[in-house]
Write an enzyme that holds these catalytic residues in place. Structure first.
Site, PDB file in Angstrom:
ATOM      1  N   ASP A   2       0.977  -1.202  -0.070  1.00  0.00           N
ATOM      2  CA  ASP A   2      -0.041   0.008  -0.142  1.00  0.00           C
ATOM      3  C   ASP A   2       1.027   1.425  -0.076  1.00  0.00           C
ATOM      4  O   ASP A   2       0.277   2.315  -0.087  1.00  0.00           O
ATOM      5  CB  ASP A   2      -0.979  -0.065   1.173  1.00  0.00           C
ATOM      6  CG  ASP A   2      -2.071   1.102   1.344  1.00  0.00           C
ATOM      7  OD1 ASP A   2      -2.773   1.299   0.321  1.00  0.00           O
ATOM      8  OD2 ASP A   2      -1.906   1.822   2.303  1.00  0.00           O
TER       9      ASP A   2
ATOM     10  N   HIS B 180      -1.591   3.989  -1.013  1.00  0.00           N
ATOM     11  CA  HIS B 180      -1.792   4.404   0.216  1.00  0.00           C
ATOM     12  C   HIS B 180      -3.149   4.655   0.664  1.00  0.00           C
ATOM     13  O   HIS B 180      -3.408   5.805   1.048  1.00  0.00           O
ATOM     14  CB  HIS B 180      -0.817   5.778   0.299  1.00  0.00           C
ATOM     15  CG  HIS B 180      -0.327   5.914   1.738  1.00  0.00           C
ATOM     16  ND1 HIS B 180       1.014   6.265   2.072  1.00  0.00           N
ATOM     17  CD2 HIS B 180      -0.713   5.650   2.954  1.00  0.00           C
ATOM     18  CE1 HIS B 180       1.319   6.259   3.322  1.00  0.00           C
ATOM     19  NE2 HIS B 180       0.110   6.068   4.136  1.00  0.00           N
TER      20      HIS B 180
HETATM   21  P1  NAI Z   1       2.779   1.859  16.935  1.00  0.00           P
HETATM   22  O1  NAI Z   1       3.567   3.137  17.329  1.00  0.00           O
HETATM   23  O2  NAI Z   1       1.542   1.722  17.835  1.00  0.00           O
HETATM   24  O3  NAI Z   1       3.571   0.574  16.646  1.00  0.00           O
HETATM   25  C1  NAI Z   1       4.951   0.326  16.041  1.00  0.00           C
HETATM   26  C2  NAI Z   1       5.397  -0.821  16.626  1.00  0.00           C
HETATM   27  O4  NAI Z   1       6.661  -0.952  15.980  1.00  0.00           O
HETATM   28  C3  NAI Z   1       5.705  -0.574  18.229  1.00  0.00           C
HETATM   29  O5  NAI Z   1       5.341  -1.599  18.871  1.00  0.00           O
HETATM   30  C4  NAI Z   1       7.318  -0.701  18.000  1.00  0.00           C
HETATM   31  O6  NAI Z   1       7.867  -1.250  19.172  1.00  0.00           O
HETATM   32  C5  NAI Z   1       7.595  -1.614  16.795  1.00  0.00           C
HETATM   33  N1  NAI Z   1       9.018  -1.183  16.268  1.00  0.00           N
HETATM   34  C6  NAI Z   1       9.652   0.000  16.160  1.00  0.00           C
HETATM   35  N2  NAI Z   1      10.831  -0.395  15.628  1.00  0.00           N
HETATM   36  C7  NAI Z   1      10.919  -1.361  15.297  1.00  0.00           C
HETATM   37  C8  NAI Z   1      11.915  -2.380  14.576  1.00  0.00           C
HETATM   38  N3  NAI Z   1      12.970  -1.886  14.375  1.00  0.00           N
HETATM   39  N4  NAI Z   1      11.682  -3.755  14.396  1.00  0.00           N
HETATM   40  C9  NAI Z   1      10.358  -4.312  14.664  1.00  0.00           C
HETATM   41  N5  NAI Z   1       9.381  -3.351  15.433  1.00  0.00           N
HETATM   42  C10 NAI Z   1       9.765  -2.096  15.675  1.00  0.00           C
HETATM   43  O7  NAI Z   1       2.255   2.385  15.284  1.00  0.00           O
HETATM   44  P2  NAI Z   1       0.887   1.812  14.703  1.00  0.00           P
HETATM   45  O8  NAI Z   1      -0.042   2.871  14.795  1.00  0.00           O
HETATM   46  O9  NAI Z   1       0.831   0.489  14.695  1.00  0.00           O
HETATM   47  O10 NAI Z   1       1.748   2.199  13.073  1.00  0.00           O
HETATM   48  C11 NAI Z   1       2.566   1.453  12.331  1.00  0.00           C
HETATM   49  C12 NAI Z   1       2.940   2.248  11.328  1.00  0.00           C
HETATM   50  O11 NAI Z   1       1.994   1.944  10.383  1.00  0.00           O
HETATM   51  C13 NAI Z   1       3.083   3.664  10.998  1.00  0.00           C
HETATM   52  O12 NAI Z   1       4.460   3.859  11.898  1.00  0.00           O
HETATM   53  C14 NAI Z   1       2.952   4.069   9.991  1.00  0.00           C
HETATM   54  O13 NAI Z   1       3.975   4.365   9.170  1.00  0.00           O
HETATM   55  C15 NAI Z   1       2.271   2.884   9.174  1.00  0.00           C
HETATM   56  N6  NAI Z   1       0.650   3.433   8.939  1.00  0.00           N
HETATM   57  C16 NAI Z   1       0.406   3.112   7.727  1.00  0.00           C
HETATM   58  C17 NAI Z   1      -0.857   3.678   7.112  1.00  0.00           C
HETATM   59  C18 NAI Z   1      -1.632   3.431   5.637  1.00  0.00           C
HETATM   60  O14 NAI Z   1      -2.413   4.005   5.420  1.00  0.00           O
HETATM   61  N7  NAI Z   1      -0.991   2.594   4.982  1.00  0.00           N
HETATM   62  C19 NAI Z   1      -1.826   4.161   8.200  1.00  0.00           C
HETATM   63  C20 NAI Z   1      -1.157   4.459   9.308  1.00  0.00           C
HETATM   64  C21 NAI Z   1      -0.248   4.082   9.917  1.00  0.00           C
END
Ligand code: NAI
Length: 330
Positions: A259, A296
């Site tokens: 996406d 996206h």
């Molecule tokens: P979140 O902050 O709740 O979770 C992110 C997780 O990734 C955390 O548990 C963190 O510990 C982990 N993490 C950090 N560094 C890491 C690494 N090196 N290896 C493995 N895990 C690691 O964030 P959430 O809300 O779950 O979102 C995740 C990502 O999804 C966002 O950063 C954003 O980039 C993406 N996203 C994409 C969207 C889209 O429309 N395609 C919309 C919303 C978010």
């Protein structure tokens, strides 16, 4: 005085939701342009800018915003990899975001990509429209009992785990910042390499940081199961696209669902149907029958759009009253 906000990268759906929830009557000016070095002058006259995923809020833009008296960057998204936070801090600019608008929207989209790729829905749809009801090349596999790897078990990763467990999948998780006890019952916390070695499906749900840039590269792909399905709904630059194309050609990667794309800024969110794609890597990706790309849109549900509008407007209002909640700041 009502605070004036320039809303960059704005689409009609942003206007619709922001206008509907603008109870406190912020003055919102919608601009279709992405915020970057060339367009930052358009922020003149506002006290805050509202930005999205492909706006470039680097140190040059931050400095220019400051010079125009702007002290708030209100992101209407969760990720903040496009903001130079150091520069923002140096210039006293507050950056806020919408950390948890709907983890379900993104998790469910990742699952949609899995189901589509596995059962070849995108190909079946076209065939049936042509009255071709043959099944050649459409065979899928049962998800039940398969191993699914989740990189990043935050809000979206956890929602995704719950869905995949519902299908009867065994879920392995790699996340250096969570403990086993914080994960849903039944999934195991493992290293990246153990996850890559064992899983039939790998789905990325971690943020883009210097550590996770090109997390999926030639070497890590080599460690994966032959025929693996790779899903990326997180950020494009987690994946080295050239390495993925090589692995699709050698058939080591069996399916790719994305996406997000590392060079998406010049492509996504626009209607380019009257032109041609200049990006040869992206054009090559589009030639594979086992690759499904969405532009996206994982966040794009009614519920998520409502929450994004409500939280972003609250963030700006609270900031203007000097009482913005830390959990919304980055
Ligand atoms: P979140 O902050 O709740 O979770 C992110 C997780 O990734 C955390 O548990 C963190 O510990 C982990 N993490 C950090 N560094 C890491 C690494 N090196 N290896 C493995 N895990 C690691 O964030 P959430 O809300 O779950 O979102 C995740 C990502 O999804 C966002 O950063 C954003 O980039 C993406 N996203 C994409 C969207 C889209 O429309 N395609 C919309 C919303 C978010």
């Amino acid at each position: 005085m009502n605070i004036k906000v320039k809303v960059f990268s704005s689409k009609l759906y942003d206007e619709e939701f922001f206008n509907r929830f603008n109870d406190k009557k912020l003055i919102l000016e919608y601009l279709p342009y992405r915020l970057n070095e060339q367009t930052v002058g358009l922020a003149e006259g506002a006290q805050a800018v509202c930005c999205f995923v492909n706006d470039v809020i680097d140190s040059t833009v931050i400095r220019a915003l400051k010079e125009q008296g702007i002290s708030l960057v209100a992101l209407r998204c969760a990720g903040f990899n496009n903001v130079d936070l150091e520069a923002a801090k140096t210039h006293g600019i507050t950056v806020c975001r919408v950390p948890d608008y709907s983890p379900f929207a993104v998790a469910e989209h990742a699952v949609a990509l899995i189901l589509d790729l596995n059962r070849n829905i995108h190909r079946a749809y076209n065939r049936v429209r042509e009255n071709d009801y043959s099944l050649k090349g459409l065979m899928g596999f049962d998800l039940y009992g398969k191993k699914v790897g989740v990189i990043g078990a935050g809000k979206i990763g956890k929602a995704f785990i719950n869905i995949m467990q519902g299908f009867g999948c065994e879920v392995l998780v790699a996340d250096p910042f969570v403990k086993q006890a914080e994960l849903p019952n039944g999934c195991s916390l493992v290293s990246n390499s153990a996850l890559f070695e064992q899983c039939n499906i790998v789905s990325l749900h971690c943020p883009l940081t210097p550590e996770t840039h090109h997390l999926i590269n030639e070497q890590t792909i080599q460690n994966m199961q032959p025929g693996v399905m790779l899903i990326n709904t997180s950020r494009g630059a987690l994946v080295d696209t050239a390495a993925v194309i090589k692995a699709l050609k050698s058939r080591h990667i069996g399916y790719l669902g994305i996406d997000v794309y590392e060079e998406e800024a010049d492509l996504f969110f626009e209607d380019l149907s009257n032109t041609f794609i200049e990006d040869d890597i992206f054009a090559r990706l589009q030639t594979f029958p086992n690759v499904v790309i969405t532009g996206h849109q994982a966040f794009f549900t009614k519920e998520a759009m409502q929450r994004i509008a409500e939280v972003t407007l609250d963030n700006i209002n609270n900031y203007s009253l000097g009482k913005i909640d830390d959990m919304y700041c980055v």
